[in-house]
Motif scaffolding. Structure first.
Motif, PDB file in Angstrom:
ATOM      1  N   LEU A 118       0.850  -1.209   0.154  1.00  0.00           N
ATOM      2  CA  LEU A 118      -0.304   0.002   0.072  1.00  0.00           C
ATOM      3  C   LEU A 118       0.921   1.253  -0.037  1.00  0.00           C
ATOM      4  CD1 LEU A 118      -3.020  -1.115   2.553  1.00  0.00           C
ATOM      5  CD2 LEU A 118      -2.957  -0.947   0.029  1.00  0.00           C
ATOM      6  N   TYR A 119       1.900   1.211   0.799  1.00  0.00           N
ATOM      7  CA  TYR A 119       2.941   2.337   0.862  1.00  0.00           C
ATOM      8  C   TYR A 119       3.487   2.700  -0.400  1.00  0.00           C
ATOM      9  CZ  TYR A 119       2.501   3.980   5.640  1.00  0.00           C
ATOM     10  OH  TYR A 119       1.714   4.541   6.591  1.00  0.00           O
ATOM     11  N   ILE A 120       3.950   1.488  -1.100  1.00  0.00           N
ATOM     12  CA  ILE A 120       4.645   1.583  -2.537  1.00  0.00           C
ATOM     13  C   ILE A 120       3.646   2.235  -3.457  1.00  0.00           C
ATOM     14  CG2 ILE A 120       5.517   0.462  -4.347  1.00  0.00           C
ATOM     15  CD1 ILE A 120       6.779  -1.667  -2.521  1.00  0.00           C
ATOM     16  N   ILE A 121       2.329   1.890  -3.515  1.00  0.00           N
ATOM     17  CA  ILE A 121       1.389   2.396  -4.456  1.00  0.00           C
ATOM     18  C   ILE A 121       1.210   3.813  -4.199  1.00  0.00           C
ATOM     19  CG2 ILE A 121      -1.169   2.505  -4.865  1.00  0.00           C
ATOM     20  CD1 ILE A 121      -1.044  -0.598  -4.401  1.00  0.00           C
ATOM     21  N   TRP A 122       1.272   4.260  -2.989  1.00  0.00           N
ATOM     22  CA  TRP A 122       0.883   5.764  -2.436  1.00  0.00           C
ATOM     23  C   TRP A 122       2.210   6.612  -2.763  1.00  0.00           C
ATOM     24  CZ3 TRP A 122       2.180   7.924   3.151  1.00  0.00           C
ATOM     25  CH2 TRP A 122       1.576   9.190   3.375  1.00  0.00           C
ATOM     26  N   ILE A 123       3.416   6.032  -2.603  1.00  0.00           N
ATOM     27  CA  ILE A 123       4.540   6.737  -3.173  1.00  0.00           C
ATOM     28  C   ILE A 123       4.486   7.104  -4.672  1.00  0.00           C
ATOM     29  CG2 ILE A 123       7.229   6.448  -3.168  1.00  0.00           C
ATOM     30  CD1 ILE A 123       6.951   5.305  -0.454  1.00  0.00           C
ATOM     31  N   VAL A 124       4.242   5.834  -5.155  1.00  0.00           N
ATOM     32  CA  VAL A 124       4.185   6.032  -6.774  1.00  0.00           C
ATOM     33  C   VAL A 124       3.315   7.107  -7.109  1.00  0.00           C
ATOM     34  CG1 VAL A 124       3.839   4.998  -8.924  1.00  0.00           C
ATOM     35  CG2 VAL A 124       5.093   3.910  -7.130  1.00  0.00           C
ATOM     36  N   ALA A 125       2.059   6.953  -6.396  1.00  0.00           N
ATOM     37  CA  ALA A 125       1.031   8.046  -6.962  1.00  0.00           C
ATOM     38  C   ALA A 125       1.390   9.528  -6.655  1.00  0.00           C
ATOM     39  CB  ALA A 125      -0.411   7.792  -6.222  1.00  0.00           C
ATOM     40  N   ILE A 126       2.033   9.596  -5.416  1.00  0.00           N
ATOM     41  CA  ILE A 126       2.541  11.095  -4.970  1.00  0.00           C
ATOM     42  C   ILE A 126       3.535  11.318  -6.217  1.00  0.00           C
ATOM     43  CG2 ILE A 126       3.811  12.271  -3.310  1.00  0.00           C
ATOM     44  CD1 ILE A 126       2.795  10.345  -1.138  1.00  0.00           C
ATOM     45  N   TRP A 127       4.614  10.594  -6.591  1.00  0.00           N
ATOM     46  CA  TRP A 127       5.383  11.078  -7.549  1.00  0.00           C
ATOM     47  C   TRP A 127       4.830  11.369  -8.831  1.00  0.00           C
ATOM     48  CZ3 TRP A 127       6.617   9.075 -12.479  1.00  0.00           C
ATOM     49  CH2 TRP A 127       7.781   9.872 -13.166  1.00  0.00           C
ATOM     50  N   PHE A 128       3.885  10.640  -9.239  1.00  0.00           N
ATOM     51  CA  PHE A 128       3.095  11.092 -10.684  1.00  0.00           C
ATOM     52  C   PHE A 128       2.403  12.398 -10.352  1.00  0.00           C
ATOM     53  CE2 PHE A 128       3.324   6.684 -12.353  1.00  0.00           C
ATOM     54  CZ  PHE A 128       3.503   7.050 -13.368  1.00  0.00           C
ATOM     55  N   HIS A 129       1.862  12.741  -9.044  1.00  0.00           N
ATOM     56  CA  HIS A 129       1.324  13.745  -8.929  1.00  0.00           C
ATOM     57  C   HIS A 129       2.338  15.162  -8.745  1.00  0.00           C
ATOM     58  CE1 HIS A 129      -2.372  16.111  -7.068  1.00  0.00           C
ATOM     59  NE2 HIS A 129      -1.262  16.667  -6.384  1.00  0.00           N
TER      60      HIS A 129
END
Length: 229
Positions: free
Chosen positions: A161-172
């Motif tokens: 879940l944290y990896i998905i979160w971090i990737v989403a933040i990067w794109f954002h």
């Protein structure tokens, strides 16, 4: 007031609050990196930022920035949809030279918001909230922030879940950084491409460090674990 009533004003508010949140992420990243090398150092920082008046004020300030940023994001998205009207259904092909992140900022924002709620539960609730209300029992103890990191990332579900979160933040952030500079007028012909590159490099390094912390504790290879610091 133009910051509230006009589209440009709302974008300015989004940009300023976004930059402020990026600065906070930078501080948070430095704090997390300290946990890689010394659990004692990390707990010292946690103690400094514990349940005291300036920590509570800072927390409320960050919460206000996040809420304003999120609310304005929804307002601007709704405004853009209304402006396009039925035309948004007429285009079936993606326009050229438009970033994927730019087209999916709302979806990314929702993922980030859900991840933020999870993170607040895992750490803020179990640390600062626990110190504010000492009668509630927490394990590990609120002051043991390092222990909380270790226990959280021993759970593979949280790791994913944290990896998905971090990737989403990067794109954002990779889109939001240079978009904020564009909105604030720092986007001359020379600097437009420079801001995009600076934003990409900065956000990549920032989120890579967050990811390294998660993976290091997930695979028990952080120097602080090996040395027992």
């Amino acid at each position: 007031m133009w910051l509230i009533n006009s589209s440009i004003g709302r974008k300015v508010v989004m940009s300023v609050t976004g930059i402020a949140l990026i600065l906070f992420l930078t501080f948070h990243c430095c704090m997390n990196v300290a946990a890689l090398f010394s659990g004692e150092a990390y707990n010292t920082i946690c103690e400094l930022l514990g349940a005291n008046w300036y920590a509570v004020v800072a927390t409320l300030g960050l919460a206000a920035l996040a809420v304003i940023h999120i609310v304005y994001a929804f307002i601007l998205t709704a405004q853009n949809r209304r402006a396009r009207g039925s035309e948004r259904y007429a285009v079936t092909e993606k326009p050229e030279k438009v970033e994927w992140a730019s087209q999916n900022m709302l979806v990314l924002g929702i993922i980030i918001l859900l991840g933020l709620l999870l993170h607040l539960f895992n750490f803020w609730y179990n640390m600062m909230f626990a110190e504010l209300f000492p009668s509630i029992h927490f394990d590990p103890a609120p002051a043991d922030g390092f222990g909380k990191i270790v226990s959280t990332f021993q759970n593979p579900i949280y790791v994913v879940l944290y990896i998905i979160w971090i990737v989403a933040i990067w794109f954002h952030l990779s889109h939001g950084f240079w978009s904020a500079m564009h909105t604030l007028g720092w986007n001359g012909k020379t600097w437009f491409c420079r801001w995009k590159m600076i934003g990409l490099i900065y956000t990549t390094i920032l989120m890579a460090l967050f990811l390294i912390v998660v993976l290091a504790f997930a695979f028990n290879c952080a120097p602080s674990l090996c040395c027992g610091a």
